[in-house]
Design an enzyme around this catalytic site. Structure first.
Site, PDB file in Angstrom:
ATOM      1  CE  LYS A 274      -3.832  -1.968   2.737  1.00 27.51           C
ATOM      2  NZ  LYS A 274      -4.920  -1.761   1.760  1.00 27.51           N
ATOM      3  NE  ARG A 348     -10.795 -10.121  -1.599  1.00 31.84           N
ATOM      4  CZ  ARG A 348     -11.156  -9.199  -2.497  1.00 31.84           C
ATOM      5  NH1 ARG A 348     -11.525  -9.556  -3.720  1.00 31.84           N
ATOM      6  NH2 ARG A 348     -11.167  -7.931  -2.169  1.00 31.84           N
TER       7      ARG A 348
HETATM    8  N1  BES Z   1      -8.037  -3.891   4.600  1.00 27.94           N
HETATM    9  C1  BES Z   1      -8.250  -3.490   3.268  1.00 27.94           C
HETATM   10  C2  BES Z   1      -9.572  -2.749   3.068  1.00 27.94           C
HETATM   11  C3  BES Z   1      -9.689  -1.432   3.789  1.00 27.94           C
HETATM   12  C4  BES Z   1      -9.356  -0.258   3.135  1.00 27.94           C
HETATM   13  C5  BES Z   1     -10.161  -1.372   5.072  1.00 27.94           C
HETATM   14  C6  BES Z   1      -9.473   0.952   3.784  1.00 27.94           C
HETATM   15  C7  BES Z   1     -10.290  -0.160   5.725  1.00 27.94           C
HETATM   16  C8  BES Z   1      -9.955   1.006   5.078  1.00 27.94           C
HETATM   17  C9  BES Z   1      -8.236  -4.712   2.345  1.00 27.94           C
HETATM   18  O1  BES Z   1      -7.423  -5.746   2.746  1.00 27.94           O
HETATM   19  C10 BES Z   1      -7.731  -4.252   1.022  1.00 27.94           C
HETATM   20  O2  BES Z   1      -6.607  -3.869   0.964  1.00 27.94           O
HETATM   21  N2  BES Z   1      -8.580  -4.296   0.016  1.00 27.94           N
HETATM   22  C11 BES Z   1      -8.212  -3.888  -1.297  1.00 27.94           C
HETATM   23  C12 BES Z   1      -8.715  -4.908  -2.264  1.00 27.94           C
HETATM   24  C13 BES Z   1      -8.181  -4.739  -3.659  1.00 27.94           C
HETATM   25  C14 BES Z   1      -6.708  -5.054  -3.690  1.00 27.94           C
HETATM   26  C15 BES Z   1      -8.936  -5.665  -4.591  1.00 27.94           C
HETATM   27  C16 BES Z   1      -8.848  -2.533  -1.542  1.00 27.94           C
HETATM   28  O3  BES Z   1      -9.959  -2.299  -1.074  1.00 27.94           O
HETATM   29  O4  BES Z   1      -8.202  -1.694  -2.156  1.00 27.94           O
HETATM   30 MN    MN Z   2      -5.430  -5.543   2.061  1.00 31.54          MN
END
Ligand code: BES
Ligand code: MN
Ligand code: ZN
Length: 497
Positions: A274, A348
């Protein structure tokens, strides 16, 4: 803060909290105090915009001829609008005015109100509940606590007729508040303190309340074939864990209901790392597991007459020489293979094994999972609703109704074959991301592939787990969204009443 109940009396020290409705009419205790203070309250109202509306309040300092340090006059709004939630908001508001005012004790004088559908004792219990919920504060790492912000209130006394009734109505609410506080603590703790084993240890403490707690380490999970969960944790120096909590409050032959939580104690994204800005928020990526643990505490604390299983998958998602790569194919406990396109879609993967394990071992009546699963749900619903995905309309109605009752609102989003196809992969049974659109939905479709025919609901709490502003009964920070909702679901539909 201690909360106690007593029958009505005229307080002579500290703070007295009294009420008016939106006709501007003082309730009995307000009138009595006004008389004792030679009309100080009436004059204060005249010199202000206070009209008794909900959210309005007025403080009278050191009224002459009453020995009190202050009187807080609180508006209740229209009598016919006073319900559980309104009473809780009033409690929260009272706490914001006096919690760190420098006063150590307060008497909240709850009188009978004409035209209200609730009993006075119920109103009193809900005011107490709201005040307790608003009093939450996570400041254990501040070494120089700012004096103005320091809580000062030690005793909150609620007075009303039949105060013993109010006290017993408050009992279960107070136990739910314990569960909420635990969940808030867990998401607030920094990620160097809360990691899979330390979080499992916090869950273990529930055994004091009669919850049976089992913890699976990596060796056991490998034996069970949990390749999806283990892949996420393989870049971390911390060992992944799965915690199984059981509360048996009903007969032996009643099959359990199950709650499953995502517990990513820190989500860097892994190799699909990230950006730096805001990454610290990913300490609360274990929010779903915090809620499940807090919920178990609430249910055990109030001795709910139901059999419940809580399962949380705990991992840390780190980049490392040993970390999972984009392109890796893992085999889940269900036997289905997954192509990991993006290591940041890790929640997931954790839930895939946690859900399958729960279905297979416990054959529950239904499963509800909670997860801070997608950024896309924040785009859709902001912090106003959590996303609800379910294969069962009855469960859907019950969850929506419980959500309205406790002000943890859900909005249902669709599932369907078209979305399911989006996660098909050429190299494996499925891939862990869909296309560009419908990111929260394709995530839910992924989970659905692991629950078979069991009635199931997935709640995406990414937008509601952390609050940037103070709300009436939820101070900013960890909200514990889901504890009240699911406690209410259980209380209203599954306790065999
Ligand atoms: N933990 C994150 C989702 C999240 C984002 C929670 C912001 C709280 C605040 C999750 O693991 C994630 O990174 N999801 C990705 C999925 C994508 C790579 C398909 C996302 O939402 O960007
Ligand atoms: Mn994630
Ligand atoms: Zn995550």
């Amino acid at each position: 803060m201690k909360i106690v109940f007593a029958n009505p009396f005229m307080p002579s020290t500290g703070v007295a909290v009294v009420f008016a409705t939106d006709t501007g009419r003082f309730l009995t205790s307000a009138s009595k105090l006004d008389t004792a203070a030679k009309g100080a309250l009436t004059r204060a109202v005249k010199g202000s915009k206070f009209r008794g509306r909900k959210g309005q309040s007025l403080t009278v300092m050191a009224p002459a001829s009453a020995k009190l340090n202050r009187i807080l006059l609180v508006g209740l709004g229209k009598a016919k609008d006073i319900d559980e939630l309104a009473a809780q908001s009033v409690g929260g508001e009272i706490y914001t005015h006096i919690g760190s005012s420098g006063q150590t004790s307060a008497n909240v004088m709850v009188d009978e109100i004409d035209g209200v559908s609730m009993k006075t004792a119920e109103i009193a219990a809900n005011i107490a509940y709201g005040a307790r919920l608003r009093s939450y504060c996570f400041d254990k790492y501040l070494t120089k606590k700012r004096a103005e912000a320091q809580p000062s209130l030690k005793t909150l006394r609620i007075t009303c007729v039949r105060s013993l009734n109010a006290k017993s109505l408050f009992q279960p609410l107070n136990r739910v508040a314990d569960g909420i506080f635990m969940a808030r603590d867990l998401v607030s703790e920094p990620p160097n303190v809360i990691y899979p084993q330390s979080l499992a240890q916090r869950a273990r403490e529930l055994s004091k309340l009669g919850v049976k707690v089992e913890v699976l380490g990596e060796a056991k999970m490998r034996k069970l074939g949990m390749g999806a969960l283990l892949g996420v944790g393989q870049g971390s120096a911390r060992e992944s864990q799965m915690v199984i909590m059981r509360w048996n409050g009903a007969g032996k032959d009643s099959s359990p209901i199950a709650f499953v939580g995502k517990g990513v104690t820190f989500d860097t994204g892994g190799i699909s790392i990230k950006p730096a800005g805001g990454m610290e928020d990913m300490k609360w990526d274990m929010g779903g597991s915090g809620v499940v643990i807090g919920l178990m505490r609430a249910l055990a604390g109030r001795k709910a007459r139901v059999n419940v299983v809580g399962v949380v998958g705990l991992v840390e998602n780190m980049p490392d020489g040993n970390a999972q790569r984009p392109g890796d194919i893992v085999t889940s406990m269900s036997g289905q293979t997954i192509e990991v396109i993006n290591t940041d879609a890790e929640g997931r993967l954790v839930l895939a094994d946690a859900l399958h394990y729960t279905v297979e071992r416990f054959k529950p009546k239904f499963i509800v999972d909670l997860a801070t699963l997608t950024g896309a749900i924040i785009v859709s619903l902001a912090d106003q609703y959590a996303g609800l995905f379910t294969n069962n309309d009855t469960l859907c109605d019950r969850l929506l109704t419980a959500g309205i009752a406790v002000n943890e609102r859900l909005w249902r989003l669709p599932l369907g074959d078209g979305y399911d196809k989006m996660i098909n992969s050429d190299a494996a049974d499925m891939k862990n991301v869909g296309g560009r659109g419908g990111g929260s939905i394709t995530a839910a479709q992924f989970l659905q592939r692991f629950i078979g025919a069991t009635p199931w609901a997935h709640i995406d709490i990414a937008g509601v787990t952390w609050s940037k502003r103070n709300l009436d009964t939820v101070p900013k920070g960890g909200t514990a969204f889901g504890v009240r909702l699911l406690d209410r679901l259980v209380a209203d539909y599954y306790e065999g009443k």
